[in-house]
Motif scaffolding. Structure first.
Motif, PDB file in Angstrom:
ATOM      1  N   UNK A 123      -4.601  20.212  -0.987  1.00 30.93           N
ATOM      2  CA  UNK A 123      -3.780  19.069  -0.594  1.00 30.93           C
ATOM      3  C   UNK A 123      -4.362  17.798  -1.186  1.00 30.93           C
ATOM      4  N   UNK A 124      -3.523  17.035  -1.875  1.00 31.38           N
ATOM      5  CA  UNK A 124      -3.935  15.775  -2.471  1.00 31.38           C
ATOM      6  C   UNK A 124      -3.248  14.606  -1.779  1.00 31.38           C
ATOM      7  N   UNK A 125      -4.019  13.577  -1.486  1.00 30.70           N
ATOM      8  CA  UNK A 125      -3.487  12.298  -1.010  1.00 30.70           C
ATOM      9  C   UNK A 125      -4.111  11.203  -1.860  1.00 30.70           C
ATOM     10  N   UNK A 177      -5.851  26.827 -17.067  1.00 30.84           N
ATOM     11  CA  UNK A 177      -5.363  25.472 -17.329  1.00 30.84           C
ATOM     12  C   UNK A 177      -6.558  24.532 -17.417  1.00 30.84           C
ATOM     13  N   UNK A 178      -6.665  23.803 -18.510  1.00 30.13           N
ATOM     14  CA  UNK A 178      -7.781  22.877 -18.675  1.00 30.13           C
ATOM     15  C   UNK A 178      -7.367  21.752 -19.609  1.00 30.13           C
ATOM     16  N   UNK A 179      -8.025  20.599 -19.472  1.00 26.13           N
ATOM     17  CA  UNK A 179      -7.677  19.453 -20.303  1.00 26.13           C
ATOM     18  C   UNK A 179      -6.283  18.945 -20.009  1.00 26.13           C
ATOM     19  N   UNK A 180      -5.897  18.995 -18.728  1.00 25.14           N
ATOM     20  CA  UNK A 180      -4.534  18.609 -18.345  1.00 25.14           C
ATOM     21  C   UNK A 180      -4.564  17.625 -17.185  1.00 25.14           C
ATOM     22  N   UNK A 181      -3.748  16.589 -17.275  1.00 23.50           N
ATOM     23  CA  UNK A 181      -3.491  15.717 -16.145  1.00 23.50           C
ATOM     24  C   UNK A 181      -2.466  16.395 -15.247  1.00 23.50           C
ATOM     25  N   UNK A 182      -2.735  16.378 -13.925  1.00 17.10           N
ATOM     26  CA  UNK A 182      -1.764  16.984 -13.005  1.00 17.10           C
ATOM     27  C   UNK A 182      -1.092  15.941 -12.117  1.00 17.10           C
ATOM     28  N   UNK A 183      -1.646  14.714 -12.068  1.00 18.04           N
ATOM     29  CA  UNK A 183      -1.038  13.657 -11.267  1.00 18.04           C
ATOM     30  C   UNK A 183      -1.441  12.306 -11.833  1.00 18.04           C
ATOM     31  N   UNK A 184      -0.496  11.362 -11.854  1.00 18.08           N
ATOM     32  CA  UNK A 184      -0.756  10.034 -12.391  1.00 18.08           C
ATOM     33  C   UNK A 184      -0.165   8.948 -11.495  1.00 18.08           C
ATOM     34  N   UNK A 185      -0.808   7.782 -11.503  1.00 22.17           N
ATOM     35  CA  UNK A 185      -0.154   6.541 -11.104  1.00 22.17           C
ATOM     36  C   UNK A 185       0.049   5.759 -12.389  1.00 22.17           C
ATOM     37  N   UNK A 186       1.301   5.644 -12.784  1.00 23.24           N
ATOM     38  CA  UNK A 186       1.638   5.066 -14.087  1.00 23.24           C
ATOM     39  C   UNK A 186       1.990   3.599 -13.945  1.00 23.24           C
ATOM     40  N   UNK A 187       1.588   2.830 -14.943  1.00 27.38           N
ATOM     41  CA  UNK A 187       1.922   1.418 -14.991  1.00 27.38           C
ATOM     42  C   UNK A 187       3.251   1.224 -15.736  1.00 27.38           C
ATOM     43  N   UNK A 188       3.711  -0.015 -15.822  1.00 30.98           N
ATOM     44  CA  UNK A 188       4.977  -0.325 -16.490  1.00 30.98           C
ATOM     45  C   UNK A 188       4.969   0.188 -17.926  1.00 30.98           C
ATOM     46  N   UNK A 189       6.110   0.633 -18.384  1.00 25.53           N
ATOM     47  CA  UNK A 189       6.233   1.195 -19.722  1.00 25.53           C
ATOM     48  C   UNK A 189       5.716   0.211 -20.775  1.00 25.53           C
ATOM     49  N   UNK A 190       4.916   0.740 -21.687  1.00 25.50           N
ATOM     50  CA  UNK A 190       4.411  -0.072 -22.786  1.00 25.50           C
ATOM     51  C   UNK A 190       3.093  -0.762 -22.511  1.00 25.50           C
ATOM     52  N   UNK A 191       2.643  -0.750 -21.254  1.00 28.83           N
ATOM     53  CA  UNK A 191       1.373  -1.402 -20.939  1.00 28.83           C
ATOM     54  C   UNK A 191       0.202  -0.536 -21.385  1.00 28.83           C
ATOM     55  N   UNK A 192      -0.875  -1.195 -21.752  1.00 24.47           N
ATOM     56  CA  UNK A 192      -2.131  -0.538 -22.079  1.00 24.47           C
ATOM     57  C   UNK A 192      -3.233  -1.161 -21.230  1.00 24.47           C
ATOM     58  N   UNK A 193      -4.009  -0.330 -20.507  1.00 26.40           N
ATOM     59  CA  UNK A 193      -3.859   1.113 -20.352  1.00 26.40           C
ATOM     60  C   UNK A 193      -2.590   1.470 -19.589  1.00 26.40           C
ATOM     61  N   UNK A 219       0.856  -1.186   0.000  1.00 19.50           N
ATOM     62  CA  UNK A 219       0.000   0.000   0.000  1.00 19.50           C
ATOM     63  C   UNK A 219       0.891   1.234   0.000  1.00 19.50           C
ATOM     64  N   UNK A 220       0.743   2.066  -1.017  1.00 20.16           N
ATOM     65  CA  UNK A 220       1.577   3.249  -1.204  1.00 20.16           C
ATOM     66  C   UNK A 220       0.699   4.494  -1.258  1.00 20.16           C
ATOM     67  N   UNK A 221       1.312   5.625  -0.938  1.00 18.47           N
ATOM     68  CA  UNK A 221       0.543   6.874  -0.925  1.00 18.47           C
ATOM     69  C   UNK A 221       1.380   8.043  -1.435  1.00 18.47           C
ATOM     70  N   UNK A 222       0.746   8.845  -2.266  1.00 18.83           N
ATOM     71  CA  UNK A 222       1.322  10.103  -2.760  1.00 18.83           C
ATOM     72  C   UNK A 222       0.629  11.245  -2.034  1.00 18.83           C
ATOM     73  N   UNK A 223       1.432  12.222  -1.606  1.00 20.72           N
ATOM     74  CA  UNK A 223       0.884  13.424  -0.974  1.00 20.72           C
ATOM     75  C   UNK A 223       1.566  14.653  -1.557  1.00 20.72           C
ATOM     76  N   UNK A 224       0.804  15.694  -1.779  1.00 26.22           N
ATOM     77  CA  UNK A 224       1.392  16.940  -2.245  1.00 26.22           C
ATOM     78  C   UNK A 224       0.362  18.053  -2.248  1.00 26.22           C
ATOM     79  N   UNK A 225       0.838  19.279  -2.158  1.00 29.49           N
ATOM     80  CA  UNK A 225      -0.012  20.463  -2.289  1.00 29.49           C
ATOM     81  C   UNK A 225       0.138  20.993  -3.706  1.00 29.49           C
ATOM     82  N   UNK A 226      -0.994  21.247  -4.366  1.00 27.55           N
ATOM     83  CA  UNK A 226      -0.957  21.675  -5.761  1.00 27.55           C
ATOM     84  C   UNK A 226      -1.743  22.969  -5.929  1.00 27.55           C
ATOM     85  N   UNK A 227      -1.236  23.807  -6.823  1.00 27.30           N
ATOM     86  CA  UNK A 227      -1.858  25.086  -7.194  1.00 27.30           C
ATOM     87  C   UNK A 227      -2.000  25.090  -8.704  1.00 27.30           C
TER      88      UNK A 227
END
Length: 220
Positions: A160-162, A113-129, A100-108
Motif C-alpha cells: 500500500x502506497x500513500x 521489472x526494474x528501472x521503471x517509475x511506477x508512480x509520479x507527481x507530475x508538474x505542468x507540461x513543459x516544465x523542467x524538472x 494538501x493532496x494525497x494519492x493512495x493505492x495498492x501496487x503489485x
C-alpha cells in the motif's frame, strides 16, 4: 519495598504506559486521517500507452485490478515525444496548485521489472524538472527517484502506497503499508497531477509491469 515508594513506582509505570500507548497510536495512524476522499470515476483515469498500439495491447482492467505493462523497445505515448516507453494512467480532472493532496493505492510489481517509475507527481507540461516525486523500482527495491530506499523486496506482493503532497509547505511524505518511510522537499509551485503505471527509466528491463487496485485521491 517501603509503602511510601509505591506511589512513585506506580506513577512511573502509568507514565511509561501512556507514553507507549501514544507512540503506538501515532505509528499506526492512518495517513488519510483528516483528509477528504475525492470521488473518482473511469473518466478520471486517462490511459497513456505506446501511440501505435491499441489499449488492450498494454493494459487490462478486470476484477478491480488495473494491469499495465510496456517493453523497452516500445514507442513513446505520442508520436512527437522523445520520452521512454510508458503505460501509465494520468488522473485528470483534479490537477492542483495549492493545498494538501494525497494519492493512495495498492501496487503489485512482478519480478523482473526494474528501472521503471511506477508512480509520479507530475508538474505542468513543459516544465523542467518535470516531476516533484517519482517512485521507481530497481531490482526489487522501491526508491524515491534513484535515492532513498522506501521498501525492500517489493516483487510479487501487494503493498500500500500513500504519497502526501503539501504544496503550500513544499513537502512530500511517503508511506508504505501505513509506515512513514520518507520525507522530501518539493520543487516549488506548479500545476500538479498524479500518475501511476510503468514508465521506463535508466537501466530499464526489457519488460516492465505494475498492477494497481483501490486507487484513491484525498484532499485536506
Amino acid at each position: 519495598m517501603a509503602s511510601s515508594a509505591l506511589p512513585v513506582v506506580l506513577t512511573a509505570f502509568l507514565v511509561s504506559f501512556f507514553l507507549l500507548k501514544d507512540s503506538v497510536l501515532i505509528c499506526s495512524a492512518d495517513p488519510t486521517d483528516g483528509f477528504r476522499l475525492i470521488p473518482l470515476t473511469e473518466s478520471n483515469f486517462l490511459l497513456q500507452k505506446p501511440y501505435n498500439l491499441a489499449s488492450a495491447d498494454r493494459y487490462s482492467y478486470s476484477n478491480g485490478v488495473r494491469r499495465l505493462w510496456v517493453f523497452s523497445t516500445d514507442k513513446p505515448f505520442k508520436s512527437d515525444s522523445s520520452t521512454d516507453p510508458r503505460t501509465e494512467i494520468r488522473i485528470k480532472g483534479y490537477d492542483y496548485s495549492s493545498g494538501v493532496w494525497q494519492f493512495e493505492g495498492y501496487v503489485f510489481v512482478p519480478s523482473g521489472t526494474s528501472g521503471a517509475s511506477i508512480m509520479q507527481i507530475h508538474r505542468a507540461e513543459g516544465e523542467k524538472p518535470a516531476t516533484d516525486a517519482m517512485l521507481r523500482v530497481y531490482d526489487g527495491e522501491l526508491r524515491f527517484y534513484v535515492g532513498a530506499v522506501l521498501e525492500n523486496n517489493v516483487y510479487n506482493r501487494w503493498i500500500k502506497l500513500n504519497v502526501i503532497h503539501d504544496v503550500d509547505g513544499n513537502k512530500l511524505t511517503i508511506f508504505v503499508d501505513g509506515v512513514m518511510k520518507h520525507e522530501a522537499q518539493g520543487r516549488g509551485r506548479s500545476d500538479f497531477y498524479f500518475k501511476f503505471g510503468v514508465y521506463g527509466q535508466t537501466g530499464e528491463s526489457k519488460r516492465m509491469e505494475s498492477r494497481w487496485r483501490d486507487v484513491k485521491i484525498f484532499k485536506k
